[in-house]
Design a protein around this motif. Structure first.
Motif, PDB file in Angstrom:
ATOM      1  N   HIS A   1       0.783  -1.207  -0.159  1.00  0.00           N
ATOM      2  CA  HIS A   1       0.003   0.120   0.071  1.00  0.00           C
ATOM      3  C   HIS A   1       1.199   1.058   0.033  1.00  0.00           C
ATOM      4  O   HIS A   1       1.667   1.417   0.772  1.00  0.00           O
ATOM      5  N   VAL A   2       0.794   2.045  -1.050  1.00  0.00           N
ATOM      6  CA  VAL A   2       1.598   3.246  -1.170  1.00  0.00           C
ATOM      7  C   VAL A   2       0.818   4.605  -1.058  1.00  0.00           C
ATOM      8  O   VAL A   2      -0.416   4.791  -1.519  1.00  0.00           O
ATOM      9  N   THR A   3       1.109   5.507  -0.136  1.00  0.00           N
ATOM     10  CA  THR A   3       0.625   6.963  -0.137  1.00  0.00           C
ATOM     11  C   THR A   3       1.605   7.789  -0.487  1.00  0.00           C
ATOM     12  O   THR A   3       3.013   7.728  -0.212  1.00  0.00           O
ATOM     13  N   ILE A   4       1.313   8.773  -1.352  1.00  0.00           N
ATOM     14  CA  ILE A   4       2.323   9.854  -1.889  1.00  0.00           C
ATOM     15  C   ILE A   4       1.885  11.181  -0.730  1.00  0.00           C
ATOM     16  O   ILE A   4       0.486  11.509  -0.760  1.00  0.00           O
ATOM     17  N   ILE A   5       2.919  11.835  -0.337  1.00  0.00           N
ATOM     18  CA  ILE A   5       2.480  12.995   0.362  1.00  0.00           C
ATOM     19  C   ILE A   5       3.426  14.150  -0.136  1.00  0.00           C
ATOM     20  O   ILE A   5       4.559  13.735  -0.464  1.00  0.00           O
ATOM     21  N   ALA A   6       2.570  15.034  -0.546  1.00  0.00           N
ATOM     22  CA  ALA A   6       3.108  16.169  -1.261  1.00  0.00           C
ATOM     23  C   ALA A   6       2.212  17.277  -0.998  1.00  0.00           C
ATOM     24  O   ALA A   6       1.192  17.341  -0.729  1.00  0.00           O
ATOM     25  N   ASP A   7       2.913  18.814  -1.021  1.00  0.00           N
ATOM     26  CA  ASP A   7       2.164  19.958  -1.061  1.00  0.00           C
ATOM     27  C   ASP A   7       1.526  20.302  -2.295  1.00  0.00           C
ATOM     28  O   ASP A   7       0.639  21.231  -2.393  1.00  0.00           O
ATOM     29  N   VAL A   8       2.072  19.853  -3.566  1.00  0.00           N
ATOM     30  CA  VAL A   8       1.745  20.189  -4.599  1.00  0.00           C
ATOM     31  C   VAL A   8       1.533  18.852  -5.822  1.00  0.00           C
ATOM     32  O   VAL A   8       2.420  17.995  -5.653  1.00  0.00           O
ATOM     33  N   PHE A   9       0.468  18.764  -6.426  1.00  0.00           N
ATOM     34  CA  PHE A   9       0.285  17.769  -7.350  1.00  0.00           C
ATOM     35  C   PHE A   9       0.363  18.412  -8.775  1.00  0.00           C
ATOM     36  O   PHE A   9       0.018  19.488  -9.083  1.00  0.00           O
ATOM     37  N   PRO A  10       0.399  17.192  -9.750  1.00  0.00           N
ATOM     38  CA  PRO A  10       0.342  17.634 -11.028  1.00  0.00           C
ATOM     39  C   PRO A  10      -1.046  18.375 -11.515  1.00  0.00           C
ATOM     40  O   PRO A  10      -0.813  19.108 -12.667  1.00  0.00           O
ATOM     41  N   SER A  11      -1.886  18.243 -11.141  1.00  0.00           N
ATOM     42  CA  SER A  11      -3.354  18.623 -11.383  1.00  0.00           C
ATOM     43  C   SER A  11      -3.526  20.060 -10.889  1.00  0.00           C
ATOM     44  O   SER A  11      -4.560  20.925 -11.271  1.00  0.00           O
ATOM     45  N   ASP A  12      -2.765  20.482  -9.870  1.00  0.00           N
ATOM     46  CA  ASP A  12      -2.659  21.822  -9.383  1.00  0.00           C
ATOM     47  C   ASP A  12      -2.126  22.761 -10.499  1.00  0.00           C
ATOM     48  O   ASP A  12      -1.458  22.502 -11.530  1.00  0.00           O
ATOM     49  N   PRO A  13      -2.779  24.232 -10.383  1.00  0.00           N
ATOM     50  CA  PRO A  13      -1.979  25.201 -11.184  1.00  0.00           C
ATOM     51  C   PRO A  13      -0.486  25.166 -11.286  1.00  0.00           C
ATOM     52  O   PRO A  13       0.250  24.935 -10.055  1.00  0.00           O
ATOM     53  N   LYS A  14      -0.022  25.589 -12.198  1.00  0.00           N
ATOM     54  CA  LYS A  14       1.578  25.595 -12.446  1.00  0.00           C
ATOM     55  C   LYS A  14       2.196  26.368 -11.101  1.00  0.00           C
ATOM     56  O   LYS A  14       1.469  27.733 -10.808  1.00  0.00           O
ATOM     57  N   THR A  15       3.135  26.150 -10.465  1.00  0.00           N
ATOM     58  CA  THR A  15       3.699  26.969  -9.555  1.00  0.00           C
ATOM     59  C   THR A  15       5.450  26.846  -9.488  1.00  0.00           C
ATOM     60  O   THR A  15       5.796  25.682 -10.060  1.00  0.00           O
ATOM     61  N   ILE A  16       6.106  27.715  -9.139  1.00  0.00           N
ATOM     62  CA  ILE A  16       7.616  27.491  -9.333  1.00  0.00           C
ATOM     63  C   ILE A  16       7.913  26.404  -8.186  1.00  0.00           C
ATOM     64  O   ILE A  16       9.016  25.769  -8.283  1.00  0.00           O
ATOM     65  N   ARG A  17       7.088  25.963  -7.303  1.00  0.00           N
ATOM     66  CA  ARG A  17       7.260  24.967  -6.100  1.00  0.00           C
ATOM     67  C   ARG A  17       7.293  23.519  -6.980  1.00  0.00           C
ATOM     68  O   ARG A  17       7.558  22.510  -6.187  1.00  0.00           O
ATOM     69  N   TYR A  18       6.876  23.557  -7.999  1.00  0.00           N
ATOM     70  CA  TYR A  18       6.699  22.066  -8.510  1.00  0.00           C
ATOM     71  C   TYR A  18       7.276  22.245 -10.065  1.00  0.00           C
ATOM     72  O   TYR A  18       6.676  22.863 -10.913  1.00  0.00           O
ATOM     73  N   THR A  19       8.321  21.534 -10.154  1.00  0.00           N
ATOM     74  CA  THR A  19       9.354  21.765 -11.331  1.00  0.00           C
ATOM     75  C   THR A  19       8.764  20.780 -12.410  1.00  0.00           C
ATOM     76  O   THR A  19       9.036  21.254 -13.567  1.00  0.00           O
ATOM     77  N   SER A  20       8.243  19.993 -12.230  1.00  0.00           N
ATOM     78  CA  SER A  20       8.082  18.791 -13.436  1.00  0.00           C
ATOM     79  C   SER A  20       7.185  19.384 -14.475  1.00  0.00           C
ATOM     80  O   SER A  20       7.298  19.295 -15.810  1.00  0.00           O
ATOM     81  N   LEU A  21       6.389  20.400 -14.206  1.00  0.00           N
ATOM     82  CA  LEU A  21       5.275  20.817 -15.403  1.00  0.00           C
ATOM     83  C   LEU A  21       6.211  21.821 -16.325  1.00  0.00           C
ATOM     84  O   LEU A  21       5.670  22.044 -17.208  1.00  0.00           O
TER      85      LEU A  21
END
Length: 366
Positions: free
Chosen positions: A29-49
């Motif tokens: 069982h796997v849980t991802i914990i993050a403050d930003v996910f790819p479905s969120d609006p683009k932000t400098i805190r999430y590089t991948s997008l």
């Protein structure tokens, strides 16, 4: 081995890929914990997008890195096949790379690889190669990974992890359901925090630093090839990365420890000038039918301009295991971060290593 409770910190391309790998192959069982996910609006805190992105390996003779990139390319090539479930996230295309510093780069494991003859080089380039690769629509692909993870039974929790002890003691629900904190123990933590590994308590890796990359997105559906020109000594790096959607990412910059969070207008102009010199085809076919394109011809095509912080690390990617002792328990910690600009290119390869380290750490009498 019984099903374990695994927590992955970070939902960038590396965290998502690693979580999918562990979920699908480990049966945990796997849980991802993050403050930003790819479905969120683009932000400098999430590089991948913000990444281009294309699969062009920069291993340059590093056998370990090449193996990571090769494994990832194989997975992505399969995902991009006609009729495959993620075909729409990719564009297969011919790629040409030019090198002003004369590097003798060989990617002979890529389809259709050839070295360019001298007469085929652009002005001032000393060497060049062509091959077939793929580009990645990063928002579409990251959301594909997220949906694949959720569809297989994965869990996501939104939270800002300040210290890995918070999860080790409180469990996967410490941020989402405080009443459940501590009632289910975590068997292992996978740190895919990217640039966050620099400040994450319990990790605080000061070898991690940002490499700022600024890009411009154009609407130019007539571009169906990739083109790159680089000069390692000066840091100049110009690339043309079209996506299946018809959008084209042009860039870019490589600026170590530059934390400025938005696009600089002067840099946008410089990028467009370099991109047009490298790829005159960026100007619309109508314009090129009448005259040579200029930078102002590209400005109406701009959809977006922005920047991201590539999560680089002195010494390269950190993929290793250690043990955290807390409240009389030992919790394996698997580190998988520091990919710099190669996160997409090596994501499946490093996920495999992280999974192997996890399996070994969870094996009794290891």
């Amino acid at each position: 081995m019984s099903k374990k409770e695994i927590v992955v910190i970070g939902a960038g391309v590396v965290g998502l890929t690693t979580a999918v790998k562990i979920l699908e192959e480990g049966g945990h069982h796997v849980t991802i914990i993050a403050d930003v996910f790819p479905s969120d609006p683009k932000t400098i805190r999430y590089t991948s997008l913000w990444a281009g992105a294309h699969h062009v390996s920069h291993a340059e003779g590093d056998a370990k890195q090449q193996a990571l990139d090769q494994e990832t390319f194989k997975v992505m090539w399969d995902l991009s096949a006609p009729g495959a479930e993620a075909e729409g996230c990719f564009l297969r295309l011919p790629q040409t790379d030019y090198f002003y510093d004369g590097r003798d780069v060989h990617l002979d494991w890529m389809p259709d690889h050839k070295s360019l003859p001298t007469e085929s080089l652009i002005p001032d380039a000393k060497t060049g190669i062509t091959f077939t690769t793929l580009t990645i629509d990063t928002p579409a692909y990251c959301n594909y990974l997220l949906s694949r993870f959720l569809g297989k039974g994965g869990t996501i929790v939104r939270g800002t992890v300040q210290h890995i002890n918070q999860i080790a003691e409180g469990g996967p629900h410490v941020f989402s359901s405080p009443g459940r904190a501590g009632k289910s123990s975590v068997d292992a933590i996978i740190v895919c925090a990217g640039l966050g590994a620099r400040t994450l308590g319990g990790v605080e890796d000061k070898d991690v630093f940002p490499v700022r990359g600024q890009v411009v997105m154009l609407r130019a559906p007539w571009i169906k090839f990739g083109r790159t020109a680089s000069h390692a000594a000066s840091g100049l790096w110009t690339y043309i990365i079209p996506r299946r959607s018809g959008d084209v990412i042009v860039g870019g910059t490589k600026l170590d420890n530059d934390w400025y969070p938005i696009a600089r207008p002067s840099t946008t102009t410089a990028i467009l000038e370099r991109a047009l010199a490298l790829c005159p085809e960026l100007a619309s076919p109508e314009i090129r039918a009448e005259r040579k394109g200029v930078v102002d011809d590209l400005r109406p095509l701009i959809l977006e301009e922005g920047c991201g912080f590539r999560p680089a690390r002195k010494g390269g990617v950190r993929i290793e295991a250690e043990t955290l002792k807390i409240n009389g328990r030992e919790v394996p910690i698997i580190h998988n971060y520091g990919h710099g600009g190669g996160g997409f290119q090596s994501s499946w390869g490093t996920a495999s290593i992280a999974f192997d380290l996890l399996t070994k750490s969870l094996t009794p009498n290891n």
